[in-house]
Design a protein around this motif. Structure first.
Motif, PDB file in Angstrom:
ATOM      1  N   MET A 144     -18.461  -5.186   1.725  1.00 12.86           N
ATOM      2  CA  MET A 144     -17.154  -5.686   1.312  1.00 12.86           C
ATOM      3  C   MET A 144     -16.438  -4.629   0.480  1.00 12.86           C
ATOM      4  SD  MET A 144     -16.246  -8.961  -1.112  1.00 12.86           S
ATOM      5  CE  MET A 144     -16.981 -10.130   0.014  1.00 12.86           C
ATOM      6  N   GLU A 145     -15.177  -4.365   0.773  1.00 12.41           N
ATOM      7  CA  GLU A 145     -14.415  -3.393   0.009  1.00 12.41           C
ATOM      8  C   GLU A 145     -14.135  -3.940  -1.391  1.00 12.41           C
ATOM      9  OE1 GLU A 145     -10.925  -2.222   2.005  1.00 12.41           O
ATOM     10  OE2 GLU A 145     -11.964  -1.301   3.685  1.00 12.41           O
ATOM     11  N   LEU A 146     -14.075  -3.020  -2.351  1.00 10.49           N
ATOM     12  CA  LEU A 146     -13.890  -3.419  -3.740  1.00 10.49           C
ATOM     13  C   LEU A 146     -12.594  -4.193  -3.939  1.00 10.49           C
ATOM     14  CD1 LEU A 146     -14.840  -3.371  -6.632  1.00 10.49           C
ATOM     15  CD2 LEU A 146     -13.831  -1.111  -6.888  1.00 10.49           C
ATOM     16  N   ARG A 147     -11.513  -3.736  -3.307  1.00 11.61           N
ATOM     17  CA  ARG A 147     -10.224  -4.409  -3.455  1.00 11.61           C
ATOM     18  C   ARG A 147     -10.307  -5.874  -2.999  1.00 11.61           C
ATOM     19  NH1 ARG A 147      -4.936  -2.503  -3.714  1.00 11.61           N
ATOM     20  NH2 ARG A 147      -5.708  -0.392  -3.390  1.00 11.61           N
ATOM     21  N   ASN A 148     -10.963  -6.107  -1.855  1.00 11.17           N
ATOM     22  CA  ASN A 148     -11.101  -7.467  -1.340  1.00 11.17           C
ATOM     23  C   ASN A 148     -11.964  -8.320  -2.257  1.00 11.17           C
ATOM     24  OD1 ASN A 148      -9.557  -6.763   0.873  1.00 11.17           O
ATOM     25  ND2 ASN A 148     -11.328  -6.332   2.178  1.00 11.17           N
ATOM     26  N   TRP A 149     -13.026  -7.696  -2.786  1.00  9.74           N
ATOM     27  CA  TRP A 149     -13.915  -8.440  -3.679  1.00  9.74           C
ATOM     28  C   TRP A 149     -13.184  -8.890  -4.935  1.00  9.74           C
ATOM     29  CZ3 TRP A 149     -15.508  -7.265  -8.689  1.00  9.74           C
ATOM     30  CH2 TRP A 149     -16.503  -8.109  -9.215  1.00  9.74           C
ATOM     31  N   ILE A 150     -12.413  -7.995  -5.528  1.00  8.31           N
ATOM     32  CA  ILE A 150     -11.676  -8.342  -6.749  1.00  8.31           C
ATOM     33  C   ILE A 150     -10.651  -9.427  -6.467  1.00  8.31           C
ATOM     34  CG2 ILE A 150     -10.012  -7.467  -8.437  1.00  8.31           C
ATOM     35  CD1 ILE A 150     -11.516  -4.830  -8.426  1.00  8.31           C
ATOM     36  N   THR A 151      -9.945  -9.305  -5.335  1.00  5.81           N
ATOM     37  CA  THR A 151      -8.933 -10.298  -4.984  1.00  5.81           C
ATOM     38  C   THR A 151      -9.561 -11.674  -4.764  1.00  5.81           C
ATOM     39  OG1 THR A 151      -7.566  -8.598  -3.931  1.00  5.81           O
ATOM     40  CG2 THR A 151      -7.095 -10.895  -3.374  1.00  5.81           C
ATOM     41  N   GLU A 152     -10.704 -11.695  -4.066  1.00  6.97           N
ATOM     42  CA  GLU A 152     -11.371 -12.965  -3.796  1.00  6.97           C
ATOM     43  C   GLU A 152     -11.953 -13.569  -5.070  1.00  6.97           C
ATOM     44  OE1 GLU A 152     -14.213 -12.577  -0.707  1.00  6.97           O
ATOM     45  OE2 GLU A 152     -12.761 -11.875   0.792  1.00  6.97           O
ATOM     46  N   THR A 153     -12.385 -12.716  -5.992  1.00  8.62           N
ATOM     47  CA  THR A 153     -13.012 -13.199  -7.213  1.00  8.62           C
ATOM     48  C   THR A 153     -11.992 -13.654  -8.244  1.00  8.62           C
ATOM     49  OG1 THR A 153     -14.845 -11.650  -6.874  1.00  8.62           O
ATOM     50  CG2 THR A 153     -14.628 -12.618  -9.067  1.00  8.62           C
ATOM     51  N   PHE A 154     -10.958 -12.842  -8.438  1.00 10.08           N
ATOM     52  CA  PHE A 154     -10.002 -13.095  -9.504  1.00 10.08           C
ATOM     53  C   PHE A 154      -8.644 -13.594  -9.010  1.00 10.08           C
ATOM     54  CE2 PHE A 154     -12.881  -9.870 -11.218  1.00 10.08           C
ATOM     55  CZ  PHE A 154     -13.169 -10.381 -12.463  1.00 10.08           C
ATOM     56  N   GLY A 155      -8.280 -13.250  -7.789  1.00  9.04           N
ATOM     57  CA  GLY A 155      -6.931 -13.525  -7.329  1.00  9.04           C
ATOM     58  C   GLY A 155      -6.089 -12.270  -7.431  1.00  9.04           C
ATOM     59  N   SER A 156      -4.762 -12.413  -7.439  1.00  9.69           N
ATOM     60  CA  SER A 156      -3.865 -11.257  -7.497  1.00  9.69           C
ATOM     61  C   SER A 156      -3.875 -10.628  -8.881  1.00  9.69           C
ATOM     62  CB  SER A 156      -2.442 -11.685  -7.153  1.00  9.69           C
ATOM     63  OG  SER A 156      -1.946 -12.549  -8.157  1.00  9.69           O
ATOM     64  N   THR A 157      -3.332  -9.410  -8.978  1.00 14.29           N
ATOM     65  CA  THR A 157      -3.229  -8.739 -10.270  1.00 14.29           C
ATOM     66  C   THR A 157      -2.391  -9.543 -11.237  1.00 14.29           C
ATOM     67  OG1 THR A 157      -3.431  -6.573  -9.196  1.00 14.29           O
ATOM     68  CG2 THR A 157      -2.526  -6.617 -11.422  1.00 14.29           C
ATOM     69  N   ASP A 158      -1.298 -10.123 -10.744  1.00 15.79           N
ATOM     70  CA  ASP A 158      -0.441 -10.945 -11.610  1.00 15.79           C
ATOM     71  C   ASP A 158      -1.220 -12.115 -12.191  1.00 15.79           C
ATOM     72  OD1 ASP A 158       1.684  -9.296 -11.130  1.00 15.79           O
ATOM     73  OD2 ASP A 158       2.512 -10.524  -9.512  1.00 15.79           O
ATOM     74  N   THR A 159      -2.106 -12.698 -11.380  1.00 16.46           N
ATOM     75  CA  THR A 159      -2.927 -13.811 -11.864  1.00 16.46           C
ATOM     76  C   THR A 159      -3.882 -13.346 -12.946  1.00 16.46           C
ATOM     77  OG1 THR A 159      -2.829 -14.880  -9.695  1.00 16.46           O
ATOM     78  CG2 THR A 159      -4.587 -15.580 -11.179  1.00 16.46           C
ATOM     79  N   LEU A 160      -4.466 -12.181 -12.754  1.00 16.95           N
ATOM     80  CA  LEU A 160      -5.387 -11.631 -13.737  1.00 16.95           C
ATOM     81  C   LEU A 160      -4.720 -11.431 -15.093  1.00 16.95           C
ATOM     82  CD1 LEU A 160      -7.211  -8.867 -11.658  1.00 16.95           C
ATOM     83  CD2 LEU A 160      -8.287 -10.837 -12.712  1.00 16.95           C
ATOM     84  N   LEU A 161      -3.458 -11.050 -15.061  1.00 10.96           N
ATOM     85  CA  LEU A 161      -2.752 -10.735 -16.304  1.00 10.96           C
ATOM     86  C   LEU A 161      -2.175 -11.968 -16.983  1.00 10.96           C
ATOM     87  CD1 LEU A 161      -0.906  -7.490 -15.125  1.00 10.96           C
ATOM     88  CD2 LEU A 161      -3.059  -7.696 -16.370  1.00 10.96           C
ATOM     89  N   ASP A 162      -2.312 -13.117 -16.346  1.00 13.33           N
ATOM     90  CA  ASP A 162      -1.792 -14.368 -16.901  1.00 13.33           C
ATOM     91  C   ASP A 162      -2.840 -14.968 -17.841  1.00 13.33           C
ATOM     92  OD1 ASP A 162      -0.739 -16.809 -17.498  1.00 13.33           O
ATOM     93  OD2 ASP A 162      -0.208 -17.322 -15.429  1.00 13.33           O
ATOM     94  N   ASP A 163      -2.524 -14.993 -19.118  1.00 12.28           N
ATOM     95  CA  ASP A 163      -3.456 -15.503 -20.113  1.00 12.28           C
ATOM     96  C   ASP A 163      -3.741 -16.982 -19.939  1.00 12.28           C
ATOM     97  OD1 ASP A 163      -3.497 -16.618 -23.365  1.00 12.28           O
ATOM     98  OD2 ASP A 163      -4.960 -15.129 -22.695  1.00 12.28           O
ATOM     99  N   ASP A 164      -2.825 -17.701 -19.320  1.00  8.24           N
ATOM    100  CA  ASP A 164      -3.041 -19.127 -19.092  1.00  8.24           C
ATOM    101  C   ASP A 164      -4.079 -19.374 -18.003  1.00  8.24           C
ATOM    102  OD1 ASP A 164      -1.162 -19.827 -21.000  1.00  8.24           O
ATOM    103  OD2 ASP A 164       0.504 -19.806 -19.553  1.00  8.24           O
ATOM    104  N   VAL A 165      -4.249 -18.408 -17.115  1.00  9.43           N
ATOM    105  CA  VAL A 165      -5.220 -18.546 -16.022  1.00  9.43           C
ATOM    106  C   VAL A 165      -6.589 -18.004 -16.436  1.00  9.43           C
ATOM    107  CG1 VAL A 165      -5.760 -17.902 -13.651  1.00  9.43           C
ATOM    108  CG2 VAL A 165      -3.403 -18.430 -14.291  1.00  9.43           C
TER     109      VAL A 165
END
Length: 223
Positions: free
Chosen positions: A1-22
């Motif tokens: 699995m590519e790292l980019r896909n793994w991070i997206t599947e695990t955390f969601g989008s970058t915007d989601t990662l940066l959302d303190d409410d999420v």
């Protein structure tokens, strides 16, 4: 699995990662504590397995030819267990690098009073301060530069920069000279560096796909 896909599947989008409410600061802090403890245990386990593997090789070398296959089989089992631990350690590094990057990105957003991360527009932000903090985190959590760069590339967040120098520099050269007996540690003074070198250093702007599969147990569970 590519790292980019793994991070997206695990955390969601970058915007989601940066959302303190999420993904809250409390969750980040808990994940860092857990990952650090896990890393410490993995290091301990790998050290034990490495020692046991060498001991079995030495014992097998002293044994008769008829007994050696048994020692060899036991040594191979230790090696396989070590490789499993090594993959878990590698996955731990990716997880920690992701969290540290999230914190750095949020710090930049806070410094620029922006709700979204837009690195090219953050011209008045002191990247050096954030980079220095990330550098300290990388040392503290033993995150290798290539792992951090791959994670930030996957997240489309370039904070530390591909040219960031994480080598030991002059100190590493001094250690080599001490080890070779060329100088004594008492001859080295911490104040030997000139101010220009210090100011410049403070302002610094492998495949890790293996072992990423499975339940990582990190980040917002709802994603």
């Amino acid at each position: 699995m590519e790292l980019r896909n793994w991070i997206t599947e695990t955390f969601g989008s970058t915007d989601t990662l940066l959302d303190d409410d999420v993904y809250t600061e409390d969750e980040i802090r808990e994940d860092k504590i857990r990952l650090k403890q896990q890393r410490k245990q993995l290091n301990k386990d790998m050290g034990s397995l490495r020692r046991e593997y060498r001991e079995l090789l030495e014992e097998g070398a002293k044994a008769s030819e008829a007994e050696r296959p048994q020692y060899a089989q036991r040594a191979r089992m230790k090696k396989k267990k070590y490789q499993v631990k090594q993959q878990k350690f590698q996955k731990n590094s990716v997880q920690m690098a992701t969290i540290v990057t999230i914190e750095g990105a949020r710090e930049l957003m806070e410094m620029s009073d922006e709700d979204n991360l837009n690195l090219p527009d953050m011209t008045e932000v002191d990247y050096g301060e954030v980079q220095q903090h990330l550098r300290e985190e990388m040392v503290q959590y033993e995150i290798e530069t290539d792992v951090m760069l791959e994670v930030q590339e996957a997240l489309d967040i370039d904070i530390i920069g591909a040219d960031m120098d994480m080598s030991g520099g002059e100190e590493e050269e001094i250690m080599g000279e001490i080890a070779a007996g060329e100088i004594d540690s008492e001859q080295v003074d911490i104040e030997d560096d000139d101010e220009e070198d210090v100011e410049e250093d403070v302002g610094l702007g492998s495949s890790i796909d293996e072992g990423l599969d499975g339940d990582v147990g990190i980040g917002p569970e709802s994603l």
